[in-house]
Design an enzyme around this catalytic site. Structure first.
Site: not given
Lengths: 351, 368
Positions: B22, B24, B27, B29, B137
């Site tokens: 993944g 974003g 970051a 992953v 969060d």
């Protein structure tokens, strides 16, 4: 790193009676005996001197023979001077006490892993302080930070940030003696027969001692609560005794009081900034014995840079070859590669 | 090579990155493994070089707190190392998350299952609060689930220590649907009760299988909340009309929770209602919640290994965690913002490289 070498303390949350403090990285990674401290610093100094001597020799054979390297004590003196300067800077920026205390801790921890002959404490201090503003949740922009410090560019701070964070083992959370003292202050206000009139004065005096303790090794040897009680005891021995008795009513001489004497001695002995003249002499010699590999423009520096470049190049070439081969195999997505380990610093997603 | 560099290189060698799973804005992953044991891990590579203020705040928070927290119900940070200008967090690998579990229509939840997830959530949260840490969060996709069924709190990018009373904190935290009314009214002094509200919303969502209070904007969030729980009176919540961003939003009647949660037990609704009290000081603490009769009544919580779980596809569906940072890359300082609730934080691509590359290429920014 000692941080990784100590497998000892049980970390499981189910371990009985492990206090929160004992579960902290501060307790697990950053507490030493006085002997361990001395040994760590001496070993670090010896290793640094021999590495730098080698760097000198590779720069210019024979050049290391008349260099007078710093001793572990001299290194420590220089660090101490700059730990003291943190407080001036914090005053200037009006940073909260937590920032100041955290930066001081970072400085001391940094030089248990590094030598001043590689990294000058002035630069490390600026970086440690900037990092501390962020880790304590009082961030300011780098620009605002450096624009208020003479002769300092953003890169001076940022270039070392990673090194500092790494040297700290990314253990950013610190438990401070001034917080413990605040707790004692709350406690003693409700002691039944506390002499109310000079409570405030005692607290203020104790806080001064806590600040002085930041110049010492106390936090690397003792728990923050022990340091705080020692400081209270320096300010008002009866108050410290009264507090300890209230906490351990069943014990006539609470053992916690026995620990205080060496801490008090340490704070009184080491808790003042070093003689500027003595440090100046050390700093003058440091100019002559600092690691040439860290001096931009020296032969050793260039050599080291070139070596790093060469390695990176090789890696890139290898990667390009891999991709080329995959293309030739007719699979532009390189599914063959998918199963293989990803290159650790794959440059392709750097931007 | 310096001792510090050497130690870092040694640590770096302990872990191997296998596959990017993944990406974003903040970051990347990877799925990886511990070289010596083959143990599966997730490696989160945070790009540091791009931030002009250096190490960014979400990364610092995450590392700072996860270094200290070690608990069965909190994600474990196994190691940290750097490669060039990247920070790499080695985290335990977790198969799935509660959001995926909730959304998987093929799964049936028993009351005992919900009790088990709630117990694990409260246990993890109680541990954070005991360590003076606010998560700020909590939501189903930050509650990750291990292969043995253990639920773990993750994503500490917005966490912080409790402030001293009287010390201001930002109210721009917690994903909107899980954000308590005091934050929506601009309250700058708050406590562990904000996390408890989020847990209450998650609790309700587990029973409803759909988000309980899905507001479309901050203002609508308040309306949605009041529509569900009734407009608070001065008695329910003394002083709330004096909060900085208070606006009157009209009168909504209180409807008993029972009307919506028809199948829930009395204990269950009692605990839920205590998580969703308007007055933050009256809201139940994580510790008291763990002592609540709900957890001691029949049916007992399901054993974690027996909890319903999405059936893994050929290669298991890959959980993506915390891909988008909370820092605005273009902001002038290291500030934070809460994620808009509909921001995709996780992508679940099918097998196959092509499919995966496509979905990774998509920018995941739905900021409003």
């Amino acid at each position: 790193m000692t941080a990784e070498l100590s497998p000892s303390t049980p970390e499981s949350s189910t371990a009985p009676r492990a206090t929160l403090y004992e579960a902290s990285t501060q307790y697990r990674h950053w507490r030493y005996s006085l002997q361990q401290l001395a040994h760590t610093r001496a070993a670090l100094n010896t290793a640094a001197v021999s590495a730098i001597r080698e760097a000198f020799e590779s720069d210019e054979p024979g050049s290391s023979s008349n260099v007078s390297f710093l001793s572990a004590d001299e290194e420590h003196l220089l660090v101490k001077l700059y730990v003291g300067k943190i407080s001036q800077l914090c005053g200037h920026f009006r940073f909260p006490e937590e920032v100041e205390a955290t930066a001081a801790t970072y400085m001391k921890r940094f030089y248990l892993k590094n030598t001043v002959m590689d990294w000058h404490p002035k630069n490390v201090m600026l970086t440690a302080l900037f990092l501390a503003t962020k880790t304590t949740n009082h961030p300011i922009s780098l620009e605002a930070y450096t624009s208020h410090i003479p002769k300092t560019a953003p890169s001076d701070v940022l270039d070392l940030e990673f090194l500092v964070a790494q040297s700290l083992g990314f253990d950013f959370a610190v438990w401070h003696a001034h917080r413990s003292l605040w707790g004692l202050w709350l406690d003693i206000q409700s002691l039944p027969d506390a002499p109310l009139d000079d409570l405030r004065a005692s607290y203020d005096a104790a806080l001064k001692h806590v600040r002085a303790s930041r110049l010492t090794d106390a936090e690397l040897v003792y728990a923050p609560s022990q340091i705080a009680l020692a400081c209270l005891s320096l300010a008002s021995p009866p108050l410290a005794v009264a507090w300890a008795r209230s906490k351990f009513p069943a014990i006539p001489d609470p053992p916690v009081l026995a620990v205080l004497e060496p801490i008090k001695d340490m704070i009184l002995k080491d808790g003042s900034p070093p003689e500027v003249e003595a440090v100046r002499e050390v700093d003058r010699r440091l100019k002559l014995c600092k690691n040439p590999e860290k001096v931009v423009g020296s032969t050793a520096y260039t050599k080291k840079k070139e070596e790093a470049e060469r390695k990176a190049d090789e890696k890139r070439r290898r990667k390009a070859d891999d991709i080329k081969r995959a293309m030739e195999d007719g699979d532009p997505f390189g599914s063959e590669l998918a199963g293989r380990a990803v290159d650790d610093d794959d440059d392709d997603d750097e931007d | 090579m310096d001792a510090v560099e050497k130690a870092n290189a040694e640590r770096q060698r302990r872990w191997a990155k296998d596959q990017k799973i993944g990406e974003g804005t903040y970051a990347v992953v990877y799925r990886g493994r511990e070289v010596a044991t083959g143990r599966k891990v997730a490696i989160k590579k945070i790009k540091v070089g791009q931030f002009k203020d250096g190490l960014d705040m979400s990364a610092i928070r995450e590392v700072k707190y996860l270094r200290e927290l070690k608990h069965q119900n909190v994600i474990e940070l196994l190691d940290v190392f750097s490669s060039k200008t990247n920070l790499n967090l080695v985290l335990e690998f977790l198969d799935t998350d509660l959001e995926l579990v909730i959304k998987d229509r093929s799964l049936v939840f028993l009351p005992a299952d919900i009790k088990s997830w709630m117990a694990m959530t409260f246990r993890g949260l109680e541990f954070c609060h005991r360590n003076f840490i606010l998560h700020r969060d909590l939501k189903p996709n930050n509650l990750l689930i291990a292969s043995d069924g253990q639920l773990k709190l993750a994503d500490f990018g917005l966490a912080r220590d409790f402030a001293d009373p009287g010390y201001k904190m930002t109210c721009q935290v917690i994903t909107r649907w899980y954000r308590p009314p005091e934050l929506l009214f601009g309250c700058r002094y708050y406590s562990t009760a904000v996390d408890i509200w989020s847990v209450g919303c998650i609790f309700a969502e587990l029973m409803l299988r759909t988000p309980y209070l899905p507001g479309e904007s901050d203002m609508d969030q308040l309306k949605t909340t009041f529509r569900a729980l009734g407009t608070p009176t001065e008695e329910d919540w003394p002083g709330h009309t004096k909060l900085p961003d208070y606006v009157p939003l009209g009168q909504f009647p209180k409807t008993p929770l029972r009307d919506l949660f028809t199948a829930a037990s009395a204990d269950c609704l009692n605990l839920l209602s205590k998580c969703l009290l308007y007055e933050p000081r009256r809201r139940i603490s994580a510790k008291d919640a763990l002592d609540h009769p709900y957890f001691f009544a029949l049916p007992y919580p399901t054993h974690p290994s027996k909890l319903p779980k999405p059936i893994p596809k050929r290669t298991s569906s890959l959980p993506f965690e915390e891909l988008d940072g909370n820092t605005e890359p273009n902001s002038t300082g290291p500030g934070v913002k809460a994620n808009p609730p509909n921001k995709l934080k996780r992508k679940h691509s099918d097998e196959g490289m092509i499919e995966r590359s496509k979905s990774i290429a998509r920018k995941l920014d739905f900021s409003q």
